[in-house]
Design a protein around this motif. Sequence first.
Motif, PDB file in Angstrom:
ATOM      1  N   PRO A  89      -1.286   0.195  10.822  1.00  0.00           N
ATOM      2  CA  PRO A  89      -2.752   0.204  10.697  1.00  0.00           C
ATOM      3  C   PRO A  89      -3.391  -0.115  12.047  1.00  0.00           C
ATOM      4  N   ASN A  90      -3.391   0.857  12.941  1.00  0.00           N
ATOM      5  CA  ASN A  90      -3.854   0.604  14.312  1.00  0.00           C
ATOM      6  C   ASN A  90      -5.317   0.164  14.370  1.00  0.00           C
TER       7      ASN A  90
ATOM      8  N   THR B  50       2.873   3.305   7.593  1.00  0.00           N
ATOM      9  CA  THR B  50       2.448   3.564   8.968  1.00  0.00           C
ATOM     10  C   THR B  50       1.596   2.415   9.501  1.00  0.00           C
TER      11      THR B  50
ATOM     12  N   LYS C  60       0.848  -1.188   0.000  1.00  0.00           N
ATOM     13  CA  LYS C  60       0.000   0.000   0.000  1.00  0.00           C
ATOM     14  C   LYS C  60       0.888   1.244   0.000  1.00  0.00           C
TER      15      LYS C  60
ATOM     16  N   VAL D 228       5.146  -2.929   8.739  1.00  0.00           N
ATOM     17  CA  VAL D 228       5.044  -1.469   8.836  1.00  0.00           C
ATOM     18  C   VAL D 228       6.432  -0.919   8.503  1.00  0.00           C
TER      19      VAL D 228
ATOM     20  N   SER E 189      -5.068   3.307   2.319  1.00  0.00           N
ATOM     21  CA  SER E 189      -5.530   2.705   3.575  1.00  0.00           C
ATOM     22  C   SER E 189      -5.227   1.209   3.627  1.00  0.00           C
ATOM     23  N   LEU E 190      -5.124   0.723   4.836  1.00  0.00           N
ATOM     24  CA  LEU E 190      -4.995  -0.714   5.079  1.00  0.00           C
ATOM     25  C   LEU E 190      -5.982  -1.046   6.189  1.00  0.00           C
ATOM     26  N   ASP E 191      -7.195  -1.441   5.779  1.00  0.00           N
ATOM     27  CA  ASP E 191      -8.250  -1.731   6.738  1.00  0.00           C
ATOM     28  C   ASP E 191      -8.656  -3.199   6.622  1.00  0.00           C
TER      29      ASP E 191
ATOM     30  N   ARG F 233       2.816  -1.508   4.552  1.00  0.00           N
ATOM     31  CA  ARG F 233       2.368  -0.114   4.584  1.00  0.00           C
ATOM     32  C   ARG F 233       3.338   0.679   5.444  1.00  0.00           C
TER      33      ARG F 233
ATOM     34  N   LEU G 178      -6.905  -1.576  12.123  1.00  0.00           N
ATOM     35  CA  LEU G 178      -6.939  -2.976  11.696  1.00  0.00           C
ATOM     36  C   LEU G 178      -6.451  -3.890  12.823  1.00  0.00           C
TER      37      LEU G 178
END
Length: 293
Positions: A118-119, A116, A72, A154, A77-79, A114, A121
Amino acid sequence: MKHPSLQWHPAFVAAMNLELKANRADLDFQKEYNLNTKPLEIDLLVIKKHPGIRVENEIGRIFRGHNIMEYKSPGDSLDIDVFYKAQAYAALYKSYGTTVDKIKAEDVTVTLLRETGPNGLFRYLREHGCKVSNPWPGIYYIAGTVLFPTQIVVTGELDKTSHIWLASLSADLNRQDMAGLLGQLTLLHDRYDQELADSVLKVSIGANKEIVKELLGDERVYQALLEIMEPQLLLREKEAEKRGLEIGEQRGFEIGEQQGLKIGERRGLGIGIQGTVAARREFGQTDDEIKAA
């Protein structure tokens, strides 16, 4: 911040190739692997040629026979839906074996990357019974109700010394980061490695133009950047010649000396004033700054 003109995904493939350099002969890299039709496309498929091979890089420790990697870009986004989409891609890939159960589920892994964390997620996964562990900085294993062994990388949390290539795919590099990347580039002597590194560098420069402008004040850094970009400058010179812009060898030497450019001395070619302008534009300088220089 998104940089729509930058080619993040080719740079990611190049960075992973450099990250896994120690095991390159043992791995098969297949970028933009098509599952079926064009929209169903895996960013990078890494296949281990021999099952007993141990990948040295921490990112590859989870690898099995078939490894699906989804990257990504900064700003994307990474959801949970992206997470399940990657799982679905892996399931489709497993189902497309040449015979029934040819590709074993336990021989497939999923890696999502990604910059940053993905808190949201991570929180969702924990709330739904998954275990999230962190064996190395920036590397998170997901265990529980997932179809395949899965990790989330990350890149902004990775150790920048041992993971310089992925860590450099960022729009938030500082002077030390950029200097570290340039220093690593000077250690590459294999032509293929240099081409891969150039793909990473081009994106890093494009996403961090302000930092590059600051570094241009250091003559040694500027010279290093020019040498790295030399193949592109020479290509531009050839294109200029085709358009009727004849640049003589002697003139190139004279202009190169005036600007402090030593590329021509090493290759027996002068890059000429067109190459100088192209180089400074590549590094983010404005026309007024170029004229002043």
